[in-house]
Design an enzyme around this catalytic site. Structure first.
Site, PDB file in Angstrom:
ATOM      1  N   LYS A  47       0.841  -1.203   0.000  1.00 45.92           N
ATOM      2  CA  LYS A  47       0.000   0.000   0.000  1.00 45.92           C
ATOM      3  C   LYS A  47       0.875   1.251   0.000  1.00 45.92           C
ATOM      4  CE  LYS A  47      -0.194  -0.279   5.026  1.00 45.92           C
ATOM      5  NZ  LYS A  47      -0.537  -1.304   6.013  1.00 45.92           N
ATOM      6  N   TYR A 250      17.470  29.239   7.650  1.00 44.96           N
ATOM      7  CA  TYR A 250      16.310  29.997   8.117  1.00 44.96           C
ATOM      8  C   TYR A 250      16.254  30.084   9.638  1.00 44.96           C
ATOM      9  CZ  TYR A 250      14.023  29.715   3.518  1.00 44.96           C
ATOM     10  OH  TYR A 250      13.679  29.818   2.195  1.00 44.96           O
TER      11      TYR A 250
HETATM   12  C1  PLP Z   1       0.163  -2.254   6.560  1.00 46.40           C
HETATM   13  C2  PLP Z   1      -0.483  -3.495   7.020  1.00 46.40           C
HETATM   14  C3  PLP Z   1       0.244  -4.682   7.198  1.00 46.40           C
HETATM   15  C4  PLP Z   1       1.736  -4.768   7.048  1.00 46.40           C
HETATM   16  O1  PLP Z   1       2.367  -4.309   8.202  1.00 46.40           O
HETATM   17  P1  PLP Z   1       3.953  -4.327   8.338  1.00 46.40           P
HETATM   18  O2  PLP Z   1       4.177  -3.929   9.738  1.00 46.40           O
HETATM   19  O3  PLP Z   1       4.478  -3.352   7.370  1.00 46.40           O
HETATM   20  O4  PLP Z   1       4.400  -5.713   8.036  1.00 46.40           O
HETATM   21  C5  PLP Z   1      -0.462  -5.817   7.525  1.00 46.40           C
HETATM   22  N1  PLP Z   1      -1.800  -5.789   7.702  1.00 46.40           N
HETATM   23  C6  PLP Z   1      -2.519  -4.671   7.568  1.00 46.40           C
HETATM   24  C7  PLP Z   1      -3.990  -4.696   7.789  1.00 46.40           C
HETATM   25  C8  PLP Z   1      -1.887  -3.481   7.242  1.00 46.40           C
HETATM   26  O5  PLP Z   1      -2.602  -2.359   7.112  1.00 46.40           O
END
Ligand code: PLP
Length: 352
Positions: A47, A250
């Site tokens: 994602k 800055y």
């Molecule tokens: C993002 C996500 C994962 C993966 O988590 P990691 O800690 O990156 O392995 C797994 N399950 C869900 C529902 C997620 O949103």
């Protein structure tokens, strides 16, 4: 020291000021080790543009690996992109399903995760397989105290809210076991993320892994040997001396205590280096630590060169094997996920 002007990606007409490199061999090794430890095939969670690493770079690599079962993304839109890239297997859409997404779900054969009665309504009687999510203590998505039984269910899932808390996680794992047994064989069962997979949940059929693919440890004492797979580097665009009392950047939050050599690095908060690291963090030049001085700005960061001989055009390191996103996150008071997701699109991606 770091003399690699030979980045193929940088030898374009417009050159390149910053690069995020993904080491193919390290990702492959991590996938093998995760599979070896869990004994379960992996649902690769990609994602948010593969946690900012770049789906177009990471997915072609992952989809060839036998230990990768399928992919998970946040939305239908992200799923469509994967399908268009030639992913053939299951693409899970973790973030439920909104009415406008139904057409894409059908056209691109995506697998939504149903976690709300409204999602079921959107699906209606459509011939779309889906996974069901249960909230066993995450307190975000998922059914609480009701179950969904439907012939289209091909998977059930839950999510651990506090993988570092053994007692609470075991409660979630037990609660989900009770629910998962309502479903027949052949239904995928998954609740372990990178951190969660330390529980080696015996009844789960798959693990859902994101962070660990890149060699980032999700817990301090992580039992899976991981190889950091990502490095982020940027070019030095100016080197100069400033006199004692001269301010830097800055707001003049730093003033030279003595005559000093400073370097300006073409990497700022717009590239993903959080402003909270101003006057706190450091960048690397080989073994040398270059302290960040003054406020980090949008496109540039000033470092104290000390007596390190750095010249304009050299590369300095923001993240690599010796200094992971996790290390940087600790320094910035955040988590590696947040830093990774914020590496901007103008940082060139490359698989090496
Ligand atoms: C993002 C996500 C994962 C993966 O988590 P990691 O800690 O990156 O392995 C797994 N399950 C869900 C529902 C997620 O949103």
């Amino acid at each position: 020291m770091i003399e690699d002007f030979g980045f193929s990606i940088c030898s374009t007409q417009t050159g390149c000021r910053s690069v995020l490199e993904i080491k193919r061999s390290a990702v492959e090794r991590n996938v093998r080790e995760l599979y070896r430890f869990t004994g379960k095939k992996i649902i690769a969670v990609v994602k948010s543009d593969a946690y900012g690493m770049g789906v177009r770079f990471v997915v072609p690599l992952l989809k060839e690996l036998p230990e990768i079962d399928s992919f998970a993304v946040a939305s239908a839109e992200e799923g469509v992109l994967l399908r268009e890239m030639g992913v053939r297997g299951e693409i899970l859409v973790l973030g439920g399903i909104l009415p406008e997404e139904l057409q894409a779900i059908k056209d691109y054969r995506l697998t939504p995760v149903v976690s709300d009665p409204e999602h079921l309504k959107v699906l209606g009687r459509e011939n779309v397989n889906f996974h069901v999510k249960y909230d066993t203590g995450m307190g975000r998505l998922g059914f609480v105290g009701e179950t969904v039984e439907d012939p289209r269910v091909t998977g059930v899932m839950s999510h651990l809210s506090t993988p570092a808390d053994r007692e609470f996680s075991l409660k979630q794992i037990e609660e989900f076991r009770r629910i998962a047994t309502l479903y027949g064989r052949g239904v995928k069962v998954h609740l372990e993320s990178s951190a969660g997979l330390v529980y080696r949940v015996p009844y789960a059929t798959h693990v859902r892994v994101g962070l660990a693919l890149y060699g980032e440890k999700p817990l301090r004492d992580y039992p899976v040997p991981l190889s950091p797979a990502v490095s982020v580097k940027a070019r030095v665009i100016s080197v100069k001396e400033i006199p004692p009392g001269h301010p830097v950047s800055y707001g003049r939050t730093y003033t030279a205590p003595r005559r000093m050599r400073i370097g300006v690095v073409a990497f700022g908060y717009a590239d993903g280096l959080m402003k909270s690291l101003s006057n706190r963090g450091f960048l690397l030049y080989g073994e040398a630590r270059l302290p960040i001085i003054g406020n980090i700005t949008m496109d540039m960061t000033v470092v104290d060169l000390g007596d390190v001989s750095v010249k304009v055009g050299d590369w300095v390191v923001i993240v690599d094997e010796g200094r992971t996103f996790g290390d940087l996150a600790r320094l910035a008071g955040t988590i590696p996920y947040e830093i990774m997701c914020n590496i901007s699109g103008r940082v060139k991606r490359e698989i090496i």
